[in-house]
Design an enzyme around this catalytic site. Structure first.
Site, PDB file in Angstrom:
ATOM      1  CD  GLN A   1     -17.952 -54.430  11.218  1.00 40.35           C
ATOM      2  OE1 GLN A   1     -17.534 -53.806  12.193  1.00 40.35           O
ATOM      3  NE2 GLN A   1     -18.955 -53.993  10.487  1.00 40.35           N
TER       4      GLN A   1
ATOM      5  CG  ASP B   1     -15.751 -58.638   4.907  1.00 41.39           C
ATOM      6  OD1 ASP B   1     -15.204 -57.554   5.180  1.00 41.39           O
ATOM      7  OD2 ASP B   1     -16.985 -58.788   4.870  1.00 41.39           O
TER       8      ASP B   1
ATOM      9  CE  LYS C   1     -18.826 -51.538   7.177  1.00 40.56           C
ATOM     10  NZ  LYS C   1     -20.137 -51.417   7.821  1.00 40.56           N
TER      11      LYS C   1
ATOM     12  CB  CYS D   1     -25.825 -56.778   5.237  1.00 44.78           C
ATOM     13  SG  CYS D   1     -26.480 -55.174   4.815  1.00 44.78           S
TER      14      CYS D   1
ATOM     15  CG  HIS E   1     -21.803 -57.709   5.112  1.00 38.42           C
ATOM     16  ND1 HIS E   1     -22.087 -57.258   3.846  1.00 38.42           N
ATOM     17  CD2 HIS E   1     -22.249 -56.743   5.959  1.00 38.42           C
ATOM     18  CE1 HIS E   1     -22.671 -56.068   3.921  1.00 38.42           C
ATOM     19  NE2 HIS E   1     -22.786 -55.733   5.188  1.00 38.42           N
TER      20      HIS E   1
HETATM   21  N1  PMP Z   1     -18.439 -56.808   5.270  1.00 39.94           N
HETATM   22  C1  PMP Z   1     -18.736 -56.552   6.545  1.00 39.94           C
HETATM   23  C2  PMP Z   1     -18.321 -57.536   7.607  1.00 39.94           C
HETATM   24  C3  PMP Z   1     -19.410 -55.378   6.875  1.00 39.94           C
HETATM   25  O1  PMP Z   1     -19.700 -55.126   8.149  1.00 39.94           O
HETATM   26  C4  PMP Z   1     -19.781 -54.481   5.843  1.00 39.94           C
HETATM   27  C5  PMP Z   1     -20.544 -53.225   6.150  1.00 39.94           C
HETATM   28  N2  PMP Z   1     -21.678 -53.435   6.958  1.00 39.94           N
HETATM   29  C6  PMP Z   1     -19.436 -54.794   4.530  1.00 39.94           C
HETATM   30  C7  PMP Z   1     -18.767 -55.959   4.282  1.00 39.94           C
HETATM   31  C8  PMP Z   1     -19.777 -53.909   3.392  1.00 39.94           C
HETATM   32  O2  PMP Z   1     -19.120 -52.689   3.498  1.00 39.94           O
HETATM   33  P1  PMP Z   1     -19.527 -51.464   2.581  1.00 39.94           P
HETATM   34  O3  PMP Z   1     -21.018 -51.340   2.676  1.00 39.94           O
HETATM   35  O4  PMP Z   1     -18.817 -50.316   3.205  1.00 39.94           O
HETATM   36  O5  PMP Z   1     -19.051 -51.770   1.209  1.00 39.94           O
END
Ligand code: PMP
Length: 424
Positions: A215, A212, A238, A379, A135
């Site tokens: 997910q 990270d 999430k 993203c 991401h």
């Molecule tokens: N890493 C991953 C794999 C994500 O799916 C997301 C959210 N789409 C993020 C990071 C970023 O999370 P946040 O926008 O809640 O900071």
């Protein structure tokens, strides 16, 4: 048969009463943000109605109560990921957590944090490794750190089937590598990456492993210390929790050694006009007023998840994932991204491309049937570029998703190409 009583679970989520036009809401966008059970909504409201006040200061009863609830929340969320409370730093989310690590290391590079921190300084020509499937939140902070320090970034490629190329990883990760950042589960592919293996590759060369876990935290039982990772980031919103709260797990000796990123109130012992001494971790990384009611509500979220049982949820998700993926595979003109062979561990999330129809049109068509999915690059532009597309459609399930909902989704997808005249 699944031991999860999904109808009882559904009754806990007020938003599931929503209708989209004439159709019941089929929410398959939990990968973007999850819905919240009543226990979470109630916990935040109860805190604000009965205990709200400033934590870690103030001599009054309410402040003591708020502090206790806030620190109990830290213990609960830390233990949900297998960690001790002093190794969990509150952040506003995963993005903030990953930036915290990158900026702390940047500050160590700038000479902050003394001798203990200097071991983490990045030198020109050092290498920071991430993956093609990360991401943007786990790419850009590292690109920025590299730009500030003269380091070089390198990316572990993804195979056509979505799995990471571990042979390439073993070649890329070498003696100049200082950081290896990777997703536990890609938010586009849904594949569970081999954390212990990648962490071992990082540690063999003395690099830090940064996970990270955005997910994975909502879907898999986690024991972060057991994986050996040095840092891990996740977002509350999430995992059935509120917005504005998330966490950074860090190994205790790293949190002790690294200098803070943000500075200000609530993270200090003695302050003079010349300098400040910092509190021990995790507090030295928590400058300013913290998201207290959100932390309390996130604790309610992890208690809710634990109540259902992460093993139970993961087993059920596998069934939903299989139904979703098998169904999509049978539809003409649908290409699944990263359709790894059976046996690869996954969460219930699938991204796909519809031949001849733009992802945004697919999203609108599904919405007309009440089905909420995510469209776009999620993203993860480099990953989409790697698969030769700019956007995809992503369906992601949660604790309340039913087989019928997956079937409604599949039925809606089956009508997309003819509706847009793409099946001619
Ligand atoms: N890493 C991953 C794999 C994500 O799916 C997301 C959210 N789409 C993020 C990071 C970023 O999370 P946040 O926008 O809640 O900071």
């Amino acid at each position: 048969a699944s031991p999860l009583d999904v109808n009882a679970v559904r009754a806990d989520f007020p938003i599931l009463d929503t209708r989209i036009g004439d159709a019941p809401l089929v929410y398959l966008d939990s990968g973007a943000t999850s819905q919240k059970p009543r226990a979470v909504l109630d916990a935040e409201r109860r805190f604000l109605e009965t205990a709200n006040s400033a934590v870690h200061r103030g001599a009054h009863t309410l402040a003591a109560e708020a502090t206790e609830l806030f620190e109990d929340a830290r213990t609960a969320v830390a233990s949900f990921v297998g960690a001790d409370e002093e190794t969990l730093v509150w952040t506003s989310g995963a993005t903030a957590a990953l930036n915290l690590v990158a900026y702390s290391i940047g500050n160590a590079t700038a000479g902050r944090g003394g001798a203990a921190a200097s071991a983490f300084a990045i030198r020109p020509g050092d290498e920071i490794v991430f993956t093609e499937s990360d991401h943007h939140a786990n790419l850009i902070p590292w690109q920025e750190l590299a730009a500030r320090t003269g380091a070089v970034t390198r990316a572990i490629p993804v195979h056509d089937d979505g799995t990471l190329d571990l042979a390439a990883a073993a070649e890329i990760i070498g003696e100049r590598t200082r950081i290896v950042a990777f997703p536990h589960v890609s938010n586009v592919l849904g594949i569970v990456n081999p954390v212990a293996e990648l962490t071992a590759l990082a540690h063999e060369v003395g690099a830090l492993a940064v996970l990270d876990a955005c997910q994975s935290a909502p879907h898999l039982p986690l024991d972060l210390p057991a994986t050996g990772v040095d840092f891990a980031a996740f977002s509350g919103h999430k995992m059935l929790g509120p917005y504005g709260i998330g966490g950074l797990y860090g190994r205790a000796e790293l949190l002790d050694a690294l200098p803070p990123f943000l500075t200000g109130g609530s993270m200090v012992t003695t302050v003079t006009l010349e300098k400040a001494d910092f509190l021990p971790a995790p507090h030295k990384f928590e400058a300013g007023t913290q998201p207290v009611s959100q932390a309390v509500a996130l604790a309610a979220a992890v208690r809710y998840l634990d109540g259902l049982g992460m093993d139970v949820l993961h087993a059920r998700e596998r069934e939903l994932e299989k139904r979703m993926r098998d169904g999509l595979r049978q539809l003409p003109g649908i290409r699944l991204l990263g359709d790894a062979p059976a046996g690869v561990e996954r969460v219930a999330l699938a991204s796909f491309d519809v031949d001849g129809v733009h992802a945004h049109d697919v999203g609108q068509f599904l919405d007309s049937r009440g089905v909420a999915v995510r469209v776009g690059h999620h993203c993860a532009q480099p990953l989409h570029r790697r698969f030769g597309i700019t956007a995809s459609v992503r369906a992601s399930a949660s604790v309340f998703t039913t087989e019928d909902e997956i079937d409604t989704f599949l039925d809606a997808v089956s009508g997309v190409r003819s509706f847009f005249g793409a099946d001619a």
